[in-house]
Design a protein around this motif. Structure first.
Motif, PDB file in Angstrom:
ATOM      1  N   PHE A 182      -3.067   6.300   7.327  1.00  0.00           N
ATOM      2  CA  PHE A 182      -4.159   5.577   8.223  1.00  0.00           C
ATOM      3  C   PHE A 182      -4.557   5.892   9.865  1.00  0.00           C
ATOM      4  CE2 PHE A 182       1.029   5.483   7.585  1.00  0.00           C
ATOM      5  CZ  PHE A 182       1.320   4.430   6.912  1.00  0.00           C
ATOM      6  N   TYR A 183      -5.711   6.856   9.058  1.00  0.00           N
ATOM      7  CA  TYR A 183      -6.680   6.936   9.898  1.00  0.00           C
ATOM      8  C   TYR A 183      -8.272   5.899   9.755  1.00  0.00           C
ATOM      9  CZ  TYR A 183     -10.136   9.689  13.031  1.00  0.00           C
ATOM     10  OH  TYR A 183     -11.555  10.068  12.667  1.00  0.00           O
ATOM     11  N   ARG A 184      -8.233   5.080  11.032  1.00  0.00           N
ATOM     12  CA  ARG A 184      -9.483   4.520  10.877  1.00  0.00           C
ATOM     13  C   ARG A 184      -9.856   4.449  12.160  1.00  0.00           C
ATOM     14  NH1 ARG A 184      -3.551   1.924  11.877  1.00  0.00           N
ATOM     15  NH2 ARG A 184      -3.912   0.214  10.658  1.00  0.00           N
ATOM     16  N   VAL A 185     -11.824   4.558  12.357  1.00  0.00           N
ATOM     17  CA  VAL A 185     -12.252   4.809  13.165  1.00  0.00           C
ATOM     18  C   VAL A 185     -11.871   3.745  14.585  1.00  0.00           C
ATOM     19  CG1 VAL A 185     -14.828   5.068  13.972  1.00  0.00           C
ATOM     20  CG2 VAL A 185     -14.208   5.487  11.724  1.00  0.00           C
ATOM     21  N   ASP A 186     -11.685   2.481  14.542  1.00  0.00           N
ATOM     22  CA  ASP A 186     -11.120   1.611  15.310  1.00  0.00           C
ATOM     23  C   ASP A 186     -10.310   1.070  15.153  1.00  0.00           C
ATOM     24  OD1 ASP A 186     -11.486  -1.102  16.791  1.00  0.00           O
ATOM     25  OD2 ASP A 186     -13.482  -0.927  17.453  1.00  0.00           O
ATOM     26  N   ILE A 187      -9.010   0.999  15.496  1.00  0.00           N
ATOM     27  CA  ILE A 187      -7.871   0.333  14.934  1.00  0.00           C
ATOM     28  C   ILE A 187      -7.760  -0.769  15.475  1.00  0.00           C
ATOM     29  CG2 ILE A 187      -5.256   0.169  15.538  1.00  0.00           C
ATOM     30  CD1 ILE A 187      -5.152   3.427  16.560  1.00  0.00           C
ATOM     31  N   GLY A 188      -8.302  -1.523  16.856  1.00  0.00           N
ATOM     32  CA  GLY A 188      -8.605  -2.676  16.703  1.00  0.00           C
ATOM     33  C   GLY A 188      -8.958  -3.512  15.179  1.00  0.00           C
ATOM     34  N   GLU A 189     -10.698  -3.180  15.405  1.00  0.00           N
ATOM     35  CA  GLU A 189     -11.371  -3.566  14.495  1.00  0.00           C
ATOM     36  C   GLU A 189     -10.530  -3.442  13.019  1.00  0.00           C
ATOM     37  OE1 GLU A 189     -14.908  -1.888  13.000  1.00  0.00           O
ATOM     38  OE2 GLU A 189     -14.872  -3.953  12.440  1.00  0.00           O
ATOM     39  N   SER A 190      -9.814  -2.654  12.544  1.00  0.00           N
ATOM     40  CA  SER A 190      -9.107  -2.218  11.740  1.00  0.00           C
ATOM     41  C   SER A 190      -8.049  -3.449  10.944  1.00  0.00           C
ATOM     42  CB  SER A 190      -8.545  -1.086  11.108  1.00  0.00           C
ATOM     43  OG  SER A 190      -8.076  -1.131   9.883  1.00  0.00           O
ATOM     44  N   ARG A 191      -7.289  -3.531  11.967  1.00  0.00           N
ATOM     45  CA  ARG A 191      -6.303  -4.394  12.851  1.00  0.00           C
ATOM     46  C   ARG A 191      -6.863  -6.041  12.512  1.00  0.00           C
ATOM     47  NH1 ARG A 191      -2.511  -1.798  16.408  1.00  0.00           N
ATOM     48  NH2 ARG A 191      -1.409  -0.641  14.989  1.00  0.00           N
ATOM     49  N   ALA A 192      -7.918  -6.257  13.011  1.00  0.00           N
ATOM     50  CA  ALA A 192      -8.610  -8.071  12.893  1.00  0.00           C
ATOM     51  C   ALA A 192      -9.292  -8.011  11.555  1.00  0.00           C
ATOM     52  CB  ALA A 192      -9.215  -7.542  13.950  1.00  0.00           C
ATOM     53  N   GLN A 193      -8.678  -6.886  10.603  1.00  0.00           N
ATOM     54  CA  GLN A 193      -9.479  -7.061   9.706  1.00  0.00           C
ATOM     55  C   GLN A 193      -8.567  -7.110   8.434  1.00  0.00           C
ATOM     56  OE1 GLN A 193     -12.707  -8.155   8.731  1.00  0.00           O
ATOM     57  NE2 GLN A 193     -14.262  -6.945  10.325  1.00  0.00           N
ATOM     58  N   ASP A 221       1.078  -1.157  -0.563  1.00  0.00           N
ATOM     59  CA  ASP A 221       0.218   0.077   0.167  1.00  0.00           C
ATOM     60  C   ASP A 221       0.710   1.262   0.065  1.00  0.00           C
ATOM     61  OD1 ASP A 221      -2.294  -1.550   0.180  1.00  0.00           O
ATOM     62  OD2 ASP A 221      -2.842  -1.203   2.098  1.00  0.00           O
ATOM     63  N   LEU A 222       2.099   1.556   0.168  1.00  0.00           N
ATOM     64  CA  LEU A 222       3.020   1.851   0.850  1.00  0.00           C
ATOM     65  C   LEU A 222       3.429   2.864  -0.795  1.00  0.00           C
ATOM     66  CD1 LEU A 222       5.238   1.859   4.205  1.00  0.00           C
ATOM     67  CD2 LEU A 222       3.416   3.889   3.439  1.00  0.00           C
ATOM     68  N   LEU A 223       3.339   1.870  -1.245  1.00  0.00           N
ATOM     69  CA  LEU A 223       4.188   2.071  -2.801  1.00  0.00           C
ATOM     70  C   LEU A 223       2.996   2.464  -3.359  1.00  0.00           C
ATOM     71  CD1 LEU A 223       6.547  -1.271  -2.839  1.00  0.00           C
ATOM     72  CD2 LEU A 223       7.257   0.934  -2.593  1.00  0.00           C
ATOM     73  N   SER A 224       1.898   1.786  -3.357  1.00  0.00           N
ATOM     74  CA  SER A 224       1.185   1.644  -3.965  1.00  0.00           C
ATOM     75  C   SER A 224       1.084   3.432  -3.941  1.00  0.00           C
ATOM     76  CB  SER A 224      -0.172   1.452  -3.925  1.00  0.00           C
ATOM     77  OG  SER A 224      -0.062   0.271  -4.349  1.00  0.00           O
ATOM     78  N   LEU A 225       0.893   3.854  -2.702  1.00  0.00           N
ATOM     79  CA  LEU A 225       1.003   5.681  -2.478  1.00  0.00           C
ATOM     80  C   LEU A 225       1.793   6.466  -2.960  1.00  0.00           C
ATOM     81  CD1 LEU A 225      -0.445   5.999   1.104  1.00  0.00           C
ATOM     82  CD2 LEU A 225      -1.582   7.015  -0.978  1.00  0.00           C
ATOM     83  N   SER A 226       2.816   6.149  -2.806  1.00  0.00           N
ATOM     84  CA  SER A 226       3.997   6.808  -3.488  1.00  0.00           C
ATOM     85  C   SER A 226       3.950   7.077  -4.895  1.00  0.00           C
ATOM     86  CB  SER A 226       5.388   6.346  -2.911  1.00  0.00           C
ATOM     87  OG  SER A 226       5.737   5.209  -3.471  1.00  0.00           O
ATOM     88  N   GLY A 241      -7.123  -4.424   7.504  1.00  0.00           N
ATOM     89  CA  GLY A 241      -6.543  -3.275   7.356  1.00  0.00           C
ATOM     90  C   GLY A 241      -5.139  -2.783   7.399  1.00  0.00           C
ATOM     91  N   THR A 242      -4.954  -2.059   6.205  1.00  0.00           N
ATOM     92  CA  THR A 242      -3.999  -0.677   6.496  1.00  0.00           C
ATOM     93  C   THR A 242      -3.714   0.692   7.295  1.00  0.00           C
ATOM     94  OG1 THR A 242      -3.769  -0.119   4.491  1.00  0.00           O
ATOM     95  CG2 THR A 242      -2.465  -2.544   5.045  1.00  0.00           C
ATOM     96  N   GLY A 243      -4.600   0.697   6.980  1.00  0.00           N
ATOM     97  CA  GLY A 243      -5.594   2.109   7.369  1.00  0.00           C
ATOM     98  C   GLY A 243      -5.281   2.978   6.435  1.00  0.00           C
ATOM     99  N   LEU A 244      -4.059   2.510   4.792  1.00  0.00           N
ATOM    100  CA  LEU A 244      -3.734   3.477   3.427  1.00  0.00           C
ATOM    101  C   LEU A 244      -4.918   2.963   2.648  1.00  0.00           C
ATOM    102  CD1 LEU A 244      -0.507   2.721   3.677  1.00  0.00           C
ATOM    103  CD2 LEU A 244      -1.264   4.458   4.515  1.00  0.00           C
ATOM    104  N   GLY A 245      -5.954   2.634   2.809  1.00  0.00           N
ATOM    105  CA  GLY A 245      -6.895   2.318   1.533  1.00  0.00           C
ATOM    106  C   GLY A 245      -8.041   3.466   1.163  1.00  0.00           C
ATOM    107  N   LEU A 246      -8.371   3.720   1.760  1.00  0.00           N
ATOM    108  CA  LEU A 246      -9.478   4.954   1.311  1.00  0.00           C
ATOM    109  C   LEU A 246      -8.137   6.212   1.390  1.00  0.00           C
ATOM    110  CD1 LEU A 246     -12.029   4.959   4.158  1.00  0.00           C
ATOM    111  CD2 LEU A 246     -12.796   4.497   1.930  1.00  0.00           C
TER     112      LEU A 246
END
Ligand code: ADP
Length: 403
Positions: free
Chosen positions: A342-353, A221-226, A355-360
């Motif tokens: 890296f903004y997430r509503v619920d970090i725990g849930e995002s990690r459990a799913q 995701d980081l590479l895609s973003l850059s 998620g990287t927090g970079l999708g949106l």
């Protein structure tokens, strides 16, 4: 003036037979008028007044013209720090500024430095760089020809970018450090206490694989973003049909939908939606949105995808793809920040799913490059709606008319 009046009145009395009393009264009225004139405009007939002595002839048209054309806030001062001229942007940041007054009344700047940076808290946080330079006007050596130019440059956008970059590096390192620490921990356990314990070894290896996958996803995701950031000013020029892309992505995600027990329903209000776009990037956009709906909105059991032209009647300009879920939704205070890295509503849930927090953040960057937009609406408790608006290609608009 009074002498002339006295002569005129004398002549009127002697030649035209004007009475002495009216002549004296007329003369007295004239004296009073002259006194009032003097009191209102002191020295108008004599030496230069106080204000003019401070700035004789320095409101030079050339100075005004030069200053008003400069884009940054710029102020011209006398060596005594009196304001001579300023442009509109200078007035915006120092509303109290006045010609002929010391600059210190409007702006506090130490005068012994040539280039300084300073911070202003009111009305909003701003960083400024001030450059102070002598300005010698041609024509004469008087003090009014030696001025001081004060030019301000707004450093706020630069500072914000620097801050964001630093935050981003800190966040990315932190995100990578967490799975790395967990991997190192398990390696040590496997080398030591669990060396001869096949059942915990298998369990640990499974967790390690998951952590390694998470790191790989993050780096991806980081590479895609850059990569997308580097191409942000290059507009894609290949024709891509969003209807095909969305159907393809949804089909690819059907195993995840089954696993989550969610039904994906697609409503096509257009047979094709041709846009100028990078196919892989657009796939990424819809993968992220549909995957999020399946992950965070699974409890709603249904995800509705709608593809349409906008406006619906007449010649369409845009393609609209909306992805709606019926899950818990998102509280309004989070909506404006969802596309931040890296903004997430619920970090725990995002990690459990996973998620990287970079999708949106990726979605937003890709859409920016495609001159598109992302709109997010949500009613907490009844789900979220993410809709993408992209301009149709010329051929895409025409296709609709011929149908
Ligand atoms: P992540 O990798 O965490 O999924 P995203 O950038 O894709 O990162 O999403 C950011 C956050 O937005 C998620 O962590 C989640 O809290 C929230 N979010 C995204 N989509 C939805 C949705 N459909 N319903 C509820 N919350 C969502």
């Amino acid at each position: 003036m009074l002498l002339t009046a006295a002569l005129v009145f004398t002549a009127l009395v002697q030649v035209a037979g004007l009475g002495l009393v009216p002549a004296l009264l007329g003369f007295a009225a004239l004296v009073v008028a002259v006194l009032i004139w003097e009191a209102s405009f002191p020295g108008s007939g004599e030496a230069a007044p106080h204000a003019d002595r401070l700035m004789p002839a320095i409101v030079d048209r050339a100075v005004e013209a030069v200053v008003s054309d400069l884009p940054d806030p710029t102020i011209v001062l006398t060596p005594e720090s009196m304001v001579v001229a300023f442009n509109e942007s200078a007035q915006q940041i120092t509303p109290g500024i006045l010609r002929g007054e010391p600059i210190s009344f409007a702006l506090r700047v130490p005068n012994e430095m040539r280039r300084i940076e300073f911070f202003q808290r009111v009305p909003t946080d701003r960083w400024w760089e001030a450059t102070i330079a002598p300005l010698v006007l041609p024509g004469g050596a008087g003090p009014d020809r030696h001025l001081v130019l004060l030019a301000l440059r707004d450093l706020t956008p630069l500072r914000r970018v620097e801050e964001m970059r630093a935050d981003f590096v800190a966040n990315a390192s932190h995100e990578l450090r967490t799975p790395l620490a967990s991997l190192s921990g398990f390696i040590e356990t496997l080398q030591g206490p669990a060396r001869n314990d096949p059942s915990s070894r298998d369990r640990f290896l499974a967790i390690m694989k998951e952590q390694a996958t998470r790191m790989a996803r993050l780096i991806d995701d980081l590479l895609s973003l850059s990569r997308i950031e580097q191409k942000v000013h290059i507009h894609p020029d290949t024709t891509t049909d969003l209807v095909m892309i969305v159907h393809e992505v949804a089909a690819g995600l059907s195993p995840l939908a089954q696993e989550r027990d969610v039904e994906i329903k697609i409503t096509d209000r257009a047979r094709s939606l041709d846009v100028l776009g990078d196919r892989d990037e657009l796939i990424r956009v819809f993968e992220n949105l549909i995957e999020n709906a399946l992950k965070y909105g699974a409890s709603g059991k249904r995800v509705d995808i709608c593809l349409a032209r906008e406006p619906a009647t007449g010649e369409a300009r845009d393609a609209i793809v909306s992805v709606r879920d019926y899950g818990p939704g998102i509280a309004p205070e989070h909506l404006p920040r969802l596309t931040e890295r890296f903004y997430r509503v619920d970090i725990g849930e995002s990690r459990a799913q996973g998620g990287t927090g970079l999708g949106l953040a990726l979605v937003k960057h890709i859409l920016n490059r495609h001159r598109g937009r992302l709109m997010i609406e949500s009613t907490p408790g009844s789900g979220a709606n993410f809709s993408v608006r992209l301009p149709l290609s010329r051929a895409g608009r025409a296709a609709h008319i011929s149908k």
